[in-house]
Design a protein around this motif. Structure first.
Motif, short mmCIF file in Angstrom:
data_model
loop_
_atom_site.label_atom_id
_atom_site.label_comp_id
_atom_site.label_asym_id
_atom_site.label_seq_id
_atom_site.Cartn_x
_atom_site.Cartn_y
_atom_site.Cartn_z
N PHE A 242 0.85 -1.19 0.00
CA PHE A 242 0.00 0.00 0.00
C PHE A 242 0.88 1.23 0.00
O PHE A 242 1.64 1.48 0.94
CB PHE A 242 -0.92 0.01 1.22
N LEU A 243 0.79 2.03 -1.07
CA LEU A 243 1.58 3.25 -1.22
C LEU A 243 0.67 4.45 -1.00
O LEU A 243 -0.08 4.86 -1.90
CB LEU A 243 2.22 3.30 -2.61
N ASP A 244 0.70 5.00 0.21
CA ASP A 244 -0.13 6.16 0.54
C ASP A 244 0.57 7.44 0.07
O ASP A 244 1.80 7.50 0.02
CB ASP A 244 -0.37 6.20 2.05
N GLU A 245 -0.22 8.45 -0.26
CA GLU A 245 0.29 9.74 -0.74
C GLU A 245 1.24 9.54 -1.91
O GLU A 245 2.34 10.10 -1.96
CB GLU A 245 0.97 10.52 0.40
N ILE A 246 0.79 8.77 -2.88
CA ILE A 246 1.63 8.41 -4.03
C ILE A 246 2.03 9.64 -4.83
O ILE A 246 3.08 9.67 -5.49
CB ILE A 246 0.88 7.39 -4.92
N GLY A 247 1.22 10.70 -4.77
CA GLY A 247 1.51 11.91 -5.51
C GLY A 247 2.73 12.67 -5.00
O GLY A 247 3.19 13.62 -5.64
N GLU A 248 3.27 12.26 -3.85
CA GLU A 248 4.43 12.94 -3.27
C GLU A 248 5.75 12.36 -3.77
O GLU A 248 6.82 12.89 -3.43
CB GLU A 248 4.38 12.85 -1.74
N GLN A 254 9.54 7.80 -9.18
CA GLN A 254 8.47 7.38 -10.08
C GLN A 254 9.01 6.44 -11.15
O GLN A 254 8.36 5.45 -11.51
CB GLN A 254 7.81 8.60 -10.72
N VAL A 255 10.21 6.72 -11.66
CA VAL A 255 10.83 5.85 -12.66
C VAL A 255 11.09 4.46 -12.08
O VAL A 255 10.81 3.43 -12.71
CB VAL A 255 12.14 6.48 -13.18
N THR A 285 -4.18 8.65 -2.82
CA THR A 285 -3.77 10.06 -2.90
C THR A 285 -4.95 10.97 -2.60
O THR A 285 -6.10 10.61 -2.86
CB THR A 285 -3.21 10.38 -4.30
N ASN A 286 -4.63 12.14 -2.05
CA ASN A 286 -5.65 13.18 -1.90
C ASN A 286 -5.44 14.28 -2.93
O ASN A 286 -6.10 15.31 -2.88
CB ASN A 286 -5.62 13.77 -0.49
N ARG A 287 -4.52 14.04 -3.87
CA ARG A 287 -4.23 15.02 -4.91
C ARG A 287 -4.86 14.58 -6.23
O ARG A 287 -5.24 13.42 -6.41
CB ARG A 287 -2.71 15.18 -5.07
N ASP A 288 -4.96 15.51 -7.16
CA ASP A 288 -5.52 15.24 -8.48
C ASP A 288 -4.37 14.77 -9.38
O ASP A 288 -3.67 15.57 -10.00
CB ASP A 288 -6.17 16.50 -9.04
N LEU A 289 -4.17 13.46 -9.45
CA LEU A 289 -3.05 12.91 -10.22
C LEU A 289 -3.19 13.21 -11.70
O LEU A 289 -2.20 13.41 -12.41
CB LEU A 289 -2.93 11.41 -9.99
N GLU A 290 -4.43 13.22 -12.20
CA GLU A 290 -4.63 13.50 -13.62
C GLU A 290 -4.15 14.91 -13.96
O GLU A 290 -3.51 15.13 -14.99
CB GLU A 290 -6.11 13.33 -13.98
#
Length: 468
Positions: A242-248, A254-255, A285-290
């Protein structure tokens, strides 16, 4: 012969206001109860000297004998009879006094009809019965998740469908909505349930350490690497990562994560060999990844690899029906933890919670109840024990007033003003301890105008009796 369970419950109504007595009589008779009424406290005591009732509903301010005297007299004669106090002049002092004398609940006038029905039903069921166990079955308690609202039922259904697959899942939602609990529920329902569940907060580990934490390192790979260290990805072998806050995650990480997702291998820092891994990745994530992909802040190929199935977790303001369930759950949790004899949350305190928007979601509600239990000295949580934010996040008072600067992208003025009006209404109810007549006076409104605004924002209902 009629058994006790089949006997019609008998209810005594005590109120010196004729319209309220008649309203309660009609409502309770329609519900199938046997009803009798008294016009003041002394008449009620005279009746109780001769007859026994299952439930007494009494106003508190009456002459020559008030509701507290009725409560004391009833409890002295019939300890198992439950008593509900009602009043248009609710206050912390009288509520505490009533609960100390054994009242079941304390409701301000005007109350909602459905709320009164529920309180009466629960009060009658409470006589000589143990409370429901915390591990209730069914959709109310779904593993660690609590809620029975339509949005949460949809979440449960999607969890069950998703859990059976091996696809990667992206959980989206605001902070404090319980994304890790959903990830755990997916893992427990999956074929991997007997293998590890490893959680990593991608925003909580410094960038200089996150790579070694995820992928591990060989002895001597860098200064201080005295021994080979297995990474968290390898620790989740066969299970769920489980990767929480993936947008960080940084572009470099990321690579490396993309390689894990595509090749299903990891390479320790300082090693030249790849280690095959079998893990299911659930990220949140709580961010808009798109939007981050469009801005170039998040890799598009990684986004689509992680977002095979998306599960959106609703904020608490979109499932207000679950607020009482969650509040009672946290009350039970913290009264045990603090070893305090707090039996319930008062009805008008619950009304305030149900009208609040909870910018911090379930986590904020948990903190509010924890503080309430810690600070409350009586046996019931009252509005004074609730600590709620005055305005939604981003609308806190500033030195020159509470209005923020106009954002560059502009705003919907009607929606913005409506939100502020709703928050002010909730604050007025809070300050008036749920008494709507007093709340209207605080805002310089007539009761009719105040009630219209409550109806407009869903803070009350049409079938609620009018306050007098």
């Amino acid at each position: 012969m009629t058994t006790p369970a089949e006997r019609t419950p008998r209810i005594l109504i005590v109120d010196d206001e004729r319209s309220m007595r008649e309203f309660l009589e009609i409502m309770l008779l329609k519900e199938g109860y046997a009803v009798r009424s008294a016009v003041h406290g002394q008449e009620a005591l005279d009746i109780l000297a001769k007859e026994r009732f299952d439930l007494v509903i009494t106003d508190i301010r009456m002459k020559p004998v008030g509701g507290l005297e009725v409560l004391k007299g009833c409890k002295a004669r019939y300890p198992n009879t439950v008593v509900i106090i009602i009043s248009a002049y609710a206050s912390t002092e009288t509520a505490v006094a009533a609960m100390k004398e054994g009242a079941y609940d304390y409701l301000p006038k005007p109350f909602k009809i459905d709320e009164m029905r529920t309180v009466i039903r629960n009060a009658l069921q409470s006589r000589g019965e143990e409370p429901l166990p915390a591990d209730r079955q069914g959709p109310l308690y779904y593993g660690c998740l609590i809620g029975e609202s339509p949005p949460m039922r949809r979440v449960y259904e999607l969890i069950e469908r998703v859990a059976k697959t091996s696809s990667n899942v992206l959980i989206t939602g605001e902070s404090g909505t319980g994304k890790e609990l959903v990830a755990k529920a997916i893992h427990r329902q999956s074929p991997r349930h007997d293998r590890p569940f490893v959680a990593v907060n991608c925003g909580g580990v410094p960038e200089s350490l996150i790579e070694s934490e995820l992928f591990g390192f060989k002895r001597g790979a860098f200064t201080g690497a005295a021994a080979t260290h297995k990474g968290l990805v390898e620790a989740a072998q066969g299970g769920t990562l489980f990767l929480d806050e993936i947008g960080e995650l940084s572009p470099t990480l990321q690579v490396k994560l993309l390689r894990l997702v595509q090749e299903k291998t990891v390479r320790m820092i300082g090693d030249t060999d790849d280690i095959p891994v079998d893990v299911r990745i659930v990220s949140a994530t709580n961010r808009d990844l798109e939007a981050m992909v469009i801005e170039g802040a998040f890799r598009e190929d990684l986004y689509y690899r992680l977002n095979v199935i998306q599960l959106r977790l609703p904020p608490l303001r979109e499932r207000r029906e679950d607020v009482p369930l969650l509040a009672e759950y946290f009350l039970d949790k913290f009264r045990k933890e603090f070893q305090k004899d707090i039996k319930k949350i008062s009805s008008y305190a619950m009304d305030i919670l149900k009208g609040y928007d909870f910018p911090g979601n379930v986590r904020e509600l948990e903190n509010i109840i924890e503080r309430g239990v810690a600070l409350e000295s009586s046996s019931i949580i009252l509005p004074d024990s609730l600590t709620l934010a005055s305005f939604k996040r981003g609308r806190q008072p500033e030195a020159g007033g509470f209005l923020p600067s106009l954002p560059p992208e502009g705003l919907d003025l009607n929606h913005f003003l409506a939100d502020i009006e709703k928050e002010i209404l909730v604050q007025a109810l809070n300050q008036a301890r749920g008494v709507k007549q007093r709340a209207a006076e605080l805002l310089g409104l007539t009761f009719r105008s105040f009630r219209y605004r409550l109806l407009k924002y869903g803070l009350t209902s049409e079938d609620e009796p009018k306050e007098g």
